[in-house]
Design an enzyme around this catalytic site. Sequence first.
Site, PDB file in Angstrom:
ATOM      1  N   GLU A  62      41.323  26.606 -12.706  1.00  0.00           N
ATOM      2  CA  GLU A  62      39.989  26.404 -12.125  1.00  0.00           C
ATOM      3  C   GLU A  62      38.912  26.535 -13.198  1.00  0.00           C
ATOM      4  O   GLU A  62      37.996  25.716 -13.298  1.00  0.00           O
ATOM      5  CB  GLU A  62      39.708  27.444 -11.025  1.00  0.00           C
ATOM      6  N   CYS A  93      41.639  33.032  -8.005  1.00  0.00           N
ATOM      7  CA  CYS A  93      41.559  34.489  -8.190  1.00  0.00           C
ATOM      8  C   CYS A  93      40.096  34.936  -8.114  1.00  0.00           C
ATOM      9  O   CYS A  93      39.175  34.115  -8.099  1.00  0.00           O
ATOM     10  CB  CYS A  93      42.177  34.880  -9.535  1.00  0.00           C
TER      11      CYS A  93
END
Length: 137
Positions: A62, A93
């Site tokens: 990401e 996360c």
Amino acid sequence: MSFKLTPATRRRLEKAARAATKACYAPYSKFRVGAAVLAGSGKIYAGCNVENASYGLCNCAERTAIFTAIAAGEHKLKAVVVYTPTPVPTMPCGACRQVINEFGPHAVVASVCNSAKRIDTTLPALLGEAFGPKNLR
Ligand code: THU
């Protein structure tokens, strides 16, 4: 209100996230992750996880995708899509949620995998009452 993705754009993001796993550098965890972001301009940027022998320096897919978008001159994120070649979807996360918040506090977040299971949500749902740029103004 979070951004609304058209089915066509959603499909393009999923395809880009899936393709990004080809470049994963994950020799330690062997956990491959691809991500694609839809930036303010409408362009899509992809990224993979990049690990390091000094484990704490591993970078999630990401953040690779987001930093690629920002380095290309983008300032806003409308959507983030994660792909893992697993039976269940993987969510960003905590660190990545905070980084998404910096550029896309209303972003759509989706996760797809190798089964029909998927998660469709938004950044505000994943990071309530977030600390962000607004706190420093
Ligand atoms: N990872 C990601 O790239 N994105 C996630 O959403 C979860 C975790 C990576 C980091 C590391 O390379 C590996 O997956 C195992 O944690």
